[in-house]
Write a protein that holds these residues in place. Structure first.
Motif, PDB file in Angstrom:
ATOM      1  N   ASP A  35       0.768  -0.909   0.063  1.00  0.00           N
ATOM      2  CA  ASP A  35       0.108   0.071  -0.010  1.00  0.00           C
ATOM      3  C   ASP A  35       0.916   1.297   0.090  1.00  0.00           C
ATOM      4  O   ASP A  35       0.859   1.876   1.008  1.00  0.00           O
ATOM      5  CB  ASP A  35      -0.998   0.083   1.276  1.00  0.00           C
ATOM      6  N   ALA A  36       1.727   1.677  -1.074  1.00  0.00           N
ATOM      7  CA  ALA A  36       2.656   2.566  -1.402  1.00  0.00           C
ATOM      8  C   ALA A  36       2.645   2.887  -2.614  1.00  0.00           C
ATOM      9  O   ALA A  36       2.465   2.145  -3.521  1.00  0.00           O
ATOM     10  CB  ALA A  36       3.942   2.240  -0.650  1.00  0.00           C
ATOM     11  N   CYS A  37       2.998   4.136  -2.973  1.00  0.00           N
ATOM     12  CA  CYS A  37       3.648   4.729  -4.417  1.00  0.00           C
ATOM     13  C   CYS A  37       4.735   4.955  -4.424  1.00  0.00           C
ATOM     14  O   CYS A  37       5.271   5.518  -3.233  1.00  0.00           O
ATOM     15  CB  CYS A  37       2.633   5.988  -4.546  1.00  0.00           C
ATOM     16  N   PHE A  38       5.425   4.880  -5.644  1.00  0.00           N
ATOM     17  CA  PHE A  38       6.919   5.043  -5.595  1.00  0.00           C
ATOM     18  C   PHE A  38       7.063   6.019  -7.067  1.00  0.00           C
ATOM     19  O   PHE A  38       6.444   5.579  -8.064  1.00  0.00           O
ATOM     20  CB  PHE A  38       7.720   3.578  -5.807  1.00  0.00           C
ATOM     21  N   VAL A  98       4.695   4.223  -9.684  1.00  0.00           N
ATOM     22  CA  VAL A  98       3.869   2.741  -9.398  1.00  0.00           C
ATOM     23  C   VAL A  98       3.384   2.608  -8.197  1.00  0.00           C
ATOM     24  O   VAL A  98       3.938   3.089  -7.163  1.00  0.00           O
ATOM     25  CB  VAL A  98       4.977   1.659  -9.794  1.00  0.00           C
ATOM     26  N   CYS A  99       2.095   2.315  -8.026  1.00  0.00           N
ATOM     27  CA  CYS A  99       1.263   2.249  -6.567  1.00  0.00           C
ATOM     28  C   CYS A  99       0.959   0.842  -6.430  1.00  0.00           C
ATOM     29  O   CYS A  99       0.580   0.161  -7.339  1.00  0.00           O
ATOM     30  CB  CYS A  99       0.310   3.095  -6.542  1.00  0.00           C
ATOM     31  N   THR A 100       1.132   0.380  -5.256  1.00  0.00           N
ATOM     32  CA  THR A 100       0.801  -1.171  -4.758  1.00  0.00           C
ATOM     33  C   THR A 100      -0.511  -1.002  -4.094  1.00  0.00           C
ATOM     34  O   THR A 100      -0.928  -0.201  -3.257  1.00  0.00           O
ATOM     35  CB  THR A 100       1.842  -1.709  -4.039  1.00  0.00           C
ATOM     36  N   GLY A 101      -1.305  -2.149  -4.370  1.00  0.00           N
ATOM     37  CA  GLY A 101      -2.869  -2.257  -3.589  1.00  0.00           C
ATOM     38  C   GLY A 101      -3.482  -1.001  -3.929  1.00  0.00           C
ATOM     39  O   GLY A 101      -3.697  -0.667  -4.861  1.00  0.00           O
ATOM     40  N   PRO A 102      -4.286  -0.540  -2.735  1.00  0.00           N
ATOM     41  CA  PRO A 102      -5.230   0.633  -2.896  1.00  0.00           C
ATOM     42  C   PRO A 102      -4.401   1.984  -2.809  1.00  0.00           C
ATOM     43  O   PRO A 102      -5.388   2.718  -3.090  1.00  0.00           O
ATOM     44  CB  PRO A 102      -5.775   0.419  -1.600  1.00  0.00           C
ATOM     45  N   ALA A 103      -3.249   1.991  -3.033  1.00  0.00           N
ATOM     46  CA  ALA A 103      -2.523   3.267  -2.828  1.00  0.00           C
ATOM     47  C   ALA A 103      -2.802   3.932  -4.104  1.00  0.00           C
ATOM     48  O   ALA A 103      -2.951   3.449  -5.117  1.00  0.00           O
ATOM     49  CB  ALA A 103      -1.031   2.965  -2.587  1.00  0.00           C
ATOM     50  N   ASP A 104      -2.858   5.173  -3.981  1.00  0.00           N
ATOM     51  CA  ASP A 104      -3.172   6.321  -5.256  1.00  0.00           C
ATOM     52  C   ASP A 104      -2.394   7.412  -5.225  1.00  0.00           C
ATOM     53  O   ASP A 104      -2.137   7.997  -4.279  1.00  0.00           O
ATOM     54  CB  ASP A 104      -4.660   7.165  -5.015  1.00  0.00           C
ATOM     55  N   PRO A 105      -1.684   7.798  -6.340  1.00  0.00           N
ATOM     56  CA  PRO A 105      -0.751   8.611  -6.430  1.00  0.00           C
ATOM     57  C   PRO A 105      -1.313   9.977  -6.305  1.00  0.00           C
ATOM     58  O   PRO A 105      -0.489  11.148  -5.760  1.00  0.00           O
ATOM     59  CB  PRO A 105      -0.228   8.695  -7.806  1.00  0.00           C
ATOM     60  N   ASN A 106      -2.551  10.478  -6.128  1.00  0.00           N
ATOM     61  CA  ASN A 106      -3.388  11.540  -5.643  1.00  0.00           C
ATOM     62  C   ASN A 106      -3.261  11.853  -4.404  1.00  0.00           C
ATOM     63  O   ASN A 106      -3.229  12.923  -3.850  1.00  0.00           O
ATOM     64  CB  ASN A 106      -4.794  11.505  -6.255  1.00  0.00           C
ATOM     65  N   ASP A 107      -2.975  10.777  -3.647  1.00  0.00           N
ATOM     66  CA  ASP A 107      -2.910  10.957  -2.075  1.00  0.00           C
ATOM     67  C   ASP A 107      -1.381  10.719  -1.632  1.00  0.00           C
ATOM     68  O   ASP A 107      -1.284  11.008  -0.399  1.00  0.00           O
ATOM     69  CB  ASP A 107      -3.819   9.781  -1.493  1.00  0.00           C
ATOM     70  N   TRP A 108      -0.500  10.603  -2.457  1.00  0.00           N
ATOM     71  CA  TRP A 108       0.910  10.367  -2.129  1.00  0.00           C
ATOM     72  C   TRP A 108       1.815  11.644  -2.263  1.00  0.00           C
ATOM     73  O   TRP A 108       1.524  12.603  -2.972  1.00  0.00           O
ATOM     74  CB  TRP A 108       1.461   9.572  -3.211  1.00  0.00           C
ATOM     75  N   THR A 109       2.333  11.976  -1.171  1.00  0.00           N
ATOM     76  CA  THR A 109       3.403  13.005  -1.465  1.00  0.00           C
ATOM     77  C   THR A 109       4.684  13.037  -1.313  1.00  0.00           C
ATOM     78  O   THR A 109       5.212  11.911  -0.947  1.00  0.00           O
ATOM     79  CB  THR A 109       2.975  13.981  -0.099  1.00  0.00           C
TER      80      THR A 109
END
Length: 109
Positions: A35-38, A98-109
Motif C-alpha cells: 500500500d504505497a506509491c513510488f 507505481v502504486c501497490t494495492g489501494p495506494a493512489d498517487p493523488n494521495d501520495w506526497t
C-alpha cells in the motif's frame, strides 16, 4: 499467493521487481509494501528512459502504473498479483509512478 512467478527473474517472494532491461536483467526497483506509491524517476525508470522493460509481481496485491497529464494522474497499466513479463515492450513508456494495492498517487506526497 504469487504462484509460478515466485522464482522468475530472481525476484524474491513477496516483492514487486522492476527491470530496466528485458529478460529480467538490470533489476533497479523492488518493493515489499502492499500500500504505497513510488516515483520511478528515482530508480532510473521514469520519463525520458526506457522505463520498465520486464517485471515480476510476487506481492499479494496488484501494482498500478500512473502517468501525469493536464494536472492529474491517469492509470496506465496494472500488473496482477503473480503477473510477470520478460519483455514488456513499450507498455510502460511515459509512466512516472507505481502504486501497490489501494495506494493512489493523488494521495501520495
Amino acid at each position: 499467493m504469487a504462484g509460478p512467478a515466485a522464482a522468475t527473474g530472481g525476484c524474491p517472494s513477496n516483492k514487486l521487481c522492476l527491470y530496466r532491461s528485458t529478460q529480467f536483467r538490470t533489476m533497479d526497483f523492488t518493493a515489499a509494501s502492499t500500500d504505497a506509491c513510488f516515483d520511478l524517476n528515482n530508480y532510473g525508470m521514469g520519463l525520458g528512459t526506457n522505463s520498465v522493460q520486464s517485471y515480476v509481481n510476487n506481492l499479494s496485491t496488484k501494482a498500478t502504473f500512473w502517468y501525469y497529464l493536464d494536472g492529474s494522474w491517469h492509470n496506465s497499466q496494472t500488473i496482477r498479483s503473480g503477473g510477470f513479463s520478460s519483455d514488456a515492450g513499450l507498455v510502460f513508456i511515459g509512466t512516472e509512478r507505481v502504486c501497490t494495492g489501494p495506494a493512489d498517487p493523488n494521495d501520495w506526497t
